[in-house]
Enzyme design. Structure first.
Site, short mmCIF file in Angstrom:
data_model
loop_
_atom_site.label_atom_id
_atom_site.label_comp_id
_atom_site.label_asym_id
_atom_site.label_seq_id
_atom_site.Cartn_x
_atom_site.Cartn_y
_atom_site.Cartn_z
N ALA A 66 0.86 -1.18 0.00
CA ALA A 66 0.00 0.00 0.00
C ALA A 66 0.90 1.23 0.00
CB ALA A 66 -0.88 -0.01 1.24
N GLY A 111 0.68 -5.07 0.75
CA GLY A 111 -0.47 -5.15 -0.16
C GLY A 111 -0.14 -5.88 -1.45
N GLU A 114 -0.48 -9.44 -0.58
CA GLU A 114 -1.92 -9.67 -0.41
C GLU A 114 -2.63 -9.74 -1.77
OE1 GLU A 114 -2.03 -6.31 2.34
OE2 GLU A 114 -3.08 -7.59 3.78
N GLU A 134 4.49 -5.14 7.23
CA GLU A 134 3.74 -4.05 7.88
C GLU A 134 4.18 -3.81 9.32
OE1 GLU A 134 2.39 -6.43 6.02
OE2 GLU A 134 0.87 -5.59 4.69
N1 COA Z 1 4.62 3.26 -0.69
C1 COA Z 1 5.05 4.42 -1.21
N2 COA Z 1 6.22 4.56 -1.83
C2 COA Z 1 7.01 3.47 -1.94
C3 COA Z 1 6.62 2.22 -1.42
C4 COA Z 1 5.37 2.14 -0.77
N3 COA Z 1 4.90 0.99 -0.27
N4 COA Z 1 7.61 1.32 -1.66
C5 COA Z 1 8.58 1.98 -2.32
N5 COA Z 1 8.21 3.29 -2.50
C6 COA Z 1 8.98 4.34 -3.15
C7 COA Z 1 10.14 4.79 -2.33
O1 COA Z 1 9.75 5.73 -1.35
C8 COA Z 1 11.05 5.38 -3.38
O2 COA Z 1 10.58 6.67 -3.71
P1 COA Z 1 11.66 7.87 -3.95
O3 COA Z 1 12.41 7.45 -5.19
O4 COA Z 1 10.79 9.07 -4.15
O5 COA Z 1 12.53 7.91 -2.74
C9 COA Z 1 10.80 4.49 -4.59
O6 COA Z 1 9.56 3.83 -4.34
C10 COA Z 1 11.86 3.43 -4.76
O7 COA Z 1 11.97 2.70 -3.54
P2 COA Z 1 13.35 2.54 -2.71
O8 COA Z 1 13.00 2.29 -1.29
O9 COA Z 1 14.28 3.68 -3.01
O10 COA Z 1 13.93 1.21 -3.40
P3 COA Z 1 14.93 0.16 -2.72
O11 COA Z 1 15.37 -0.73 -3.83
O12 COA Z 1 15.96 0.83 -1.91
O13 COA Z 1 14.01 -0.70 -1.71
C11 COA Z 1 12.02 -1.89 -1.04
C12 COA Z 1 12.95 -1.47 -2.21
C13 COA Z 1 10.80 -2.59 -1.66
C14 COA Z 1 12.76 -2.86 -0.11
C15 COA Z 1 11.60 -0.63 -0.25
O14 COA Z 1 11.10 0.33 -1.18
C16 COA Z 1 10.52 -0.88 0.76
O15 COA Z 1 10.80 -1.43 1.82
N6 COA Z 1 9.26 -0.46 0.46
C17 COA Z 1 8.17 -0.56 1.39
C18 COA Z 1 7.69 -1.99 1.54
C19 COA Z 1 6.58 -2.07 2.57
O16 COA Z 1 6.79 -1.84 3.75
N7 COA Z 1 5.36 -2.40 2.11
C20 COA Z 1 4.23 -2.54 2.96
C21 COA Z 1 3.46 -1.29 3.01
S1 COA Z 1 2.03 -1.49 4.05
#
Ligand code: COA
Length: 260
Positions: A66, A111, A114, A134
């Site tokens: 999400a 999400g 999910e 989460e």
């Molecule tokens: N919501 C909003 N933005 C998100 C996102 C999310 N769930 N997941 C990634 N993004 C965005 C990042 O903020 C980043 O934006 P920016 O370029 O403006 O900084 C962009 O997507 C790229 O992500 P980044 O974190 O820089 O890539 P990474 O390769 O370093 O890491 C992940 C990849 C997937 C490990 C990391 O993005 C992450 O942990 N995301 C969240 C996962 C999560 O907790 N999901 C559950 C949400 S309830």
């Protein structure tokens, strides 16, 4: 139908729905969830579509969860509505009445995991990473994750993943039954298309009733589930496709199912 955050492509009887926000790793914000809802309702009604693939745009992510920008500012009442909306849309996917294949091309987190679990089958690139992280944000899954994960992989493994929030590899996801198949990343979409085409060639009414019997049956007693199965078995016996399938077997030819 126009979508801001989705691509919808048709390839014969197979539709490919791509979540298209690669700049945020296809994170699901409210407009995207609403796009998915409208697309799923359209695909459900479209008799020419017999199987659907769900995937994510770009190389890196299926869906990274999400949209955390929305989560960060939500209040309790909004949070509840947010979860109910997502659950409703994922329920529509699970009960679309045709096979839905998740082609997991990268991160399937929160999400995203999910969404994949709401699909009928899951095929993952060997580079994919899955999880329900989460808890690391101080929240919990809200789009059915606590329920579908435990049903798919069992309570013990589900609680491990939900409480640790750890990301797992595609290989581990295969081992615990979270995905059905793992293929090299370069072969993911051809493999997903081949699987969806294979499913699309099956008898559509039988496929619909099998999905319904499994989905509904898991929520009720064995006795009631078997009653449901018998009723659907009776209904499917009324179809032209049953006559075609059995006749084709006896005549030693390939069946041509029409969905009637
Ligand atoms: N919501 C909003 N933005 C998100 C996102 C999310 N769930 N997941 C990634 N993004 C965005 C990042 O903020 C980043 O934006 P920016 O370029 O403006 O900084 C962009 O997507 C790229 O992500 P980044 O974190 O820089 O890539 P990474 O390769 O370093 O890491 C992940 C990849 C997937 C490990 C990391 O993005 C992450 O942990 N995301 C969240 C996962 C999560 O907790 N999901 C559950 C949400 S309830």
């Amino acid at each position: 139908m126009n979508f801001d955050n989705l691509l919808l492509e048709r390839d014969g009887a197979v539709a490919v729905l791509t979540i298209n926000r690669p700049q945020v790793l296809n994170a699901l914000n409210t407009p995207t969830i609403d796009d998915v809802r409208r697309a799923v309702l359209e695909l459900k009604q479209d008799g020419a579509v017999r199987a659907v693939i769900v995937t994510g745009a770009g190389e890196k992510a299926f869906v990274a969860g999400a949209d955390i920008n929305e989560l960060a500012v939500q209040r309790p009442v909004q949070g509840r509505e947010h979860a109910l909306r997502g659950q409703h849309v994922f329920d529509l996917i699970e009960n679309m009445g045709k096979p839905v294949v998740a082609a997991i091309n990268g991160y399937a987190l929160g999400g995203g995991c999910e969404l994949a679990m709401a699909c009928t089958l899951r095929i993952a690139a060997d580079t994919a990473r899955l999880g329900q992280p989460e808890i690391n944000l101080g929240i919990m899954p809200g789009y059915g994750g606590t329920q579908r994960l435990a049903r798919l992989v069992g309570k013990g493994v589900a609680l491990d993943l939900l409480l640790s929030g750890r990301h797992i590899t595609a290989a581990e996801a295969l081992q615990i039954g979270l995905v059905n198949r793992v293929v090299p990343a370069s072969e993911l979409m051809p493999a997903a298309r081949a699987l969806a085409a294979e499913l699309a060639a099956k008898a559509p009414v039988a496929a619909q009733y099998i999905i319904e019997a499994v989905n509904r049956g898991l929520e009720i007693s064995l006795d009631k589930g078997q009653r449901l199965e018998a009723a659907l078995f009776g209904l499917v016996a009324s179809t032209d496709d049953m006559r075609e399938g059995t006749a084709a077997f006896l005549e030693k030819r390939k069946p041509a199912f029409k969905g009637q």
